[in-house]
Design a protein around this motif. Structure first.
Motif, PDB file in Angstrom:
ATOM      1  N   ARG A  16       4.415  40.578  14.405  1.00  0.00           N
ATOM      2  CA  ARG A  16       4.941  41.943  14.592  1.00  0.00           C
ATOM      3  C   ARG A  16       4.599  42.470  15.978  1.00  0.00           C
ATOM      4  O   ARG A  16       5.428  43.100  16.624  1.00  0.00           O
ATOM      5  N   HIS A  48      11.328  42.452  10.123  1.00  0.00           N
ATOM      6  CA  HIS A  48      11.415  42.100  11.543  1.00  0.00           C
ATOM      7  C   HIS A  48      11.595  40.590  11.651  1.00  0.00           C
ATOM      8  O   HIS A  48      10.965  39.836  10.913  1.00  0.00           O
ATOM      9  N   ARG A  63      15.500  43.857  13.807  1.00  0.00           N
ATOM     10  CA  ARG A  63      14.986  44.311  12.515  1.00  0.00           C
ATOM     11  C   ARG A  63      16.120  44.668  11.579  1.00  0.00           C
ATOM     12  O   ARG A  63      17.234  44.977  12.001  1.00  0.00           O
TER      13      ARG A  63
END
Length: 155
Positions: A16, A48, A63
């Protein structure tokens, strides 16, 4: 020879952070989007995806919003996901990374039972999305001072 890469769901904090770093590089630094609007409350629950080179260097991200988060962007339609924050680093453009990211997001949408994917494309990228089957609808609008158009593709 171009470097090979893989696309995966960013399901851990390291991935992330790599997604956010790519977004900062492309949107904040390169395009001048204010950092305080680049990251939002939707990031916490979004799916994501991350493209990484074989040596681990991040090349791109995107995303998927779904459920109530997407409904806010898709006129309340819970069967439509929202693709967003698609970003590919300058070095990786032209390698097919963007296409691979879009297809991974579409697969994540299918896995959640969604019937279509919407997105808000920067107008310079309309041709890219049209080649992937997305169709423009509605009028042009500004987002972060950049002209955009809404697009949709049934899954």
């Amino acid at each position: 020879m171009s470097p090979s890469y893989a696309v995966r769901v960013a399901d851990n904090p390291t991935d992330r952070e790599a997604c956010f770093a790519v977004r900062k590089e492309v949107f904040v630094v390169e395009q001048g989007v204010p950092q305080d609007i680049e990251y939002d409350a939707y990031d916490a629950d979004a799916v994501h995806v991350l493209a990484v080179r074989d040596d681990g260097v991040p090349l791109g991200t995107g995303r998927l919003l779904y459920g109530e988060a997407a409904a806010a962007k898709t006129d309340g339609d819970l069967t439509v996901g929202s693709l967003g924050r698609l970003a590919v680093t300058r070095e990786a453009r032209g390698l097919g990374v963007g296409v691979a990211l879009v297809r991974a997001i579409e697969e994540a949408a299918r896995a959640r039972g969604l019937a279509a994917v919407d997105l808000h494309a920067q107008t310079h990228a309309l041709g890219f999305y049209e080649r992937l089957g997305y169709v423009v609808y509605g009028a042009e609008f500004p987002d972060a001072g950049i002209p955009h158009r809404a697009m949709r593709r049934p899954l």
